[in-house]
Enzyme design. Structure first.
Site, PDB file in Angstrom:
ATOM      1  N   LYS A   1      31.230  27.802 -28.818  1.00  0.00           N
ATOM      2  CA  LYS A   1      29.930  28.246 -28.326  1.00  0.00           C
ATOM      3  C   LYS A   1      28.864  27.298 -28.863  1.00  0.00           C
ATOM      4  CE  LYS A   1      27.056  32.457 -28.192  1.00  0.00           C
ATOM      5  NZ  LYS A   1      26.974  33.874 -28.615  1.00  0.00           N
TER       6      LYS A   1
ATOM      7  N   SER B   1      26.507  37.369 -25.164  1.00  0.00           N
ATOM      8  CA  SER B   1      25.917  36.066 -24.906  1.00  0.00           C
ATOM      9  C   SER B   1      26.926  34.926 -24.893  1.00  0.00           C
ATOM     10  CB  SER B   1      24.857  35.776 -25.978  1.00  0.00           C
ATOM     11  OG  SER B   1      25.457  35.712 -27.273  1.00  0.00           O
TER      12      SER B   1
ATOM     13  N   SER C   1      28.490  40.369 -28.364  1.00  0.00           N
ATOM     14  CA  SER C   1      28.517  39.119 -27.609  1.00  0.00           C
ATOM     15  C   SER C   1      29.869  38.429 -27.530  1.00  0.00           C
ATOM     16  CB  SER C   1      27.486  38.136 -28.177  1.00  0.00           C
ATOM     17  OG  SER C   1      26.184  38.583 -27.902  1.00  0.00           O
TER      18      SER C   1
END
Length: 483
Positions: free
Chosen positions: A75, A150, A174
């Site tokens: 990420k 997210s 997330s």
């Protein structure tokens, strides 16, 4: 090779059935041919292939580790010296960190190959991955739907078979929510188990890094590499790390499963409720004891979480001022204008909304009424969950109240987006480990099952998830075949 488990990939690489270069090139080809998913912000092809060549030499010598030669994705909020760390924001679009995050160093030491960095909601603020400066991520099961947020890019990359595994962060769900939307497995570890050093902060008391993979067995293999004390992180816990891969194979006997009635409310889609009840029946048939539990404070989870998370975000993001690093406005003639314009231009709408909310609840007139009160409620929520987990091994329920919704469907309604985290935020507030695993489909869209357990009980949690996956095939479903 894209349908191999991590253990199978590792064995095949060590047995020289195919090379790390071949596997890495395969992943690069998959990423290039699935650009419409928009799962990646940056790709490091040349370096990945160089590292794959080096990994092949190590494997040939017989000194490879379990993850040696296996490509992975990060990420884009974990600092890396080679690639920009953008946090999917205009504010950091060109930021290159001077150091690697601790988990990046750990993966490199274990021979994994970082192939690129994945898309996300800006500064990890969102539940749909529609808040990225680099555009929305599409769901591999239906490209007209969200991947979740997210960490949507990491989830889509694994679900779409672009990489064998990926790393995300979880502040209020997330990792688990995108895992549920994309039909894969994902775990939020206990707060303090995995180092946060080099992970750009959203809400420091809630953030935790964790892996995405196809199965609980794969998660165990990755988590063993990630976990451990780090002197550079003051919240890191110094304790012995179990061999998760070995322990998930231990017999799972006399499981006590807590089933909260509040998880089966009218706003939870009927197909999801049915899938969860089917999972409960399977556990019961396998010998588990199902215990009805009452979580009286559940209605306070989301409001408590958003007060605290926004307050911490307001503080953490105050460092982006256009002076030291990040976006600098060109339309400013005074220092105040420079700071104001840089922040106005650099941050997206959702980030601004949360900064404003956080600044409001921290202001002198509202600090006691909102922030201090939320911290007291957080303690009560934590105590209730810990007390409950003294009588059950895990708390079971749906990961999300809905399946993946359509792109743009909730973008103008932040409250509906926030409510996507209704079942996940409690684990962050209490610092507990929680895993999401696939448990069926509704209208051809994946459904996630969440299991939450005591602090530092990842070995037991993953063993129970693995036990379930040994008796189901939901984690083996492939969106490419579905389409």
């Amino acid at each position: 090779m894209e349908h191999y488990s991590l253990a199978q990939l590792s064995k095949a690489l060590h047995n020289r059935e195919f090379s790390s270069v071949e596997l890495t090139q395969h992943c690069i080809n998959k990423i290039q041919s699935n650009k419409d998913l928009n799962a990646f912000i940056s790709l490091d092809e040349d370096q990945a292939l160089k590292e794959a060549q080096s990994a092949d030499l190590v494997l040939k010598s017989g000194e490879g580790k379990p993850l040696t030669g296996i490509p992975m994705a990060l990420k884009d909020l974990f600092c890396t010296k080679r690639l920009n760390t953008t946090c999917a924001s205009k504010m950091l679009a060109n930021f290159q960190a001077p150091y690697d995050a601790t988990i990046v160093t750990k993966f490199k030491q274990n021979g994994a190959i970082i192939i690129g960095k994945t898309n996300m909601d800006e500064f990890a603020m969102g539940s749909s991955n529609e808040n990225s400066y680099f555009g929305s991520v599409k769901n591999p099961w239906d490209r007209e739907r969200v991947s979740g947020g997210s960490s949507g890019g990491s989830a889509a990359a694994v679900a779409g078979n672009l990489v064998p595994f990926a790393i995300g962060s979880d502040t209020g769900g997330s990792i688990r929510q995108p895992a549920a939307f994309c039909g894969i497995s994902g775990i939020k570890p206990t707060y303090g188990l995995v180092s946060r050093y080099g992970m750009v902060a959203f809400a420091s008391s809630l953030d935790q890094a964790g892996p995405f993979a196809k199965s609980a067995e794969d998660l165990a293999m990755i988590l063993h590499c990630m976990a451990g004390f780090d002197s550079k992180d003051s919240t890191s816990v110094d304790r012995v790390i179990p061999d998760y891969s070995a322990e998930i194979k231990n017999p799972v006997d006399k499981i006590r499963i807590g089933l909260p009635s509040c998880f089966f409310q009218p706003q939870v889609e009927k197909g999801i409720q049915d899938a969860i009840h089917d999972a409960v029946k399977l556990f019961e048939n396998l010998g588990a004891e199902i215990i009805e539990i009452d979580l009286k404070l559940q209605p306070l989870w989301v409001p408590c979480y958003y007060v605290i998370a926004c307050a911490e975000a307001s503080s953490n993001l105050s460092r982006y001022d256009g002076i030291r690093f990040g976006h600098r406005s060109k339309s400013a003639s005074t220092l105040i204008e420079l700071i104001t314009n840089s922040r106005s231009e650099g941050f997206g709408n959702e980030v601004k909304r949360r900064i404003l909310t956080g600044t409001h609840v921290l202001s002198s007139g509202f600090f006691d009424a909102y922030y201090l009160h939320a911290q007291k409620v957080r303690r009560l929520i934590r105590d209730e969950l810990i007390t409950t987990l003294n009588s059950v091994d895990v708390i079971l329920g749906p990961t999300t109240p809905t399946t993946a919704f359509k792109l743009g469907e909730k973008i103008d309604d932040p409250i509906q987006n926030y409510l996507a985290d209704v079942f996940t935020v409690a684990a962050n507030l209490a610092g507990l480990p929680a895993v999401s695993i696939p448990t069926g489909f509704e209208n051809k869209l994946p459904i996630g099952l969440q299991l939450m357990s005591k602090h530092f009980s990842e070995n037991r949690l993953l063993a129970i998830a693995h036990h379930y996956q040994q008796h189901t095939n939901w984690h083996l479903a492939n969106p490419n075949k579905q389409r």
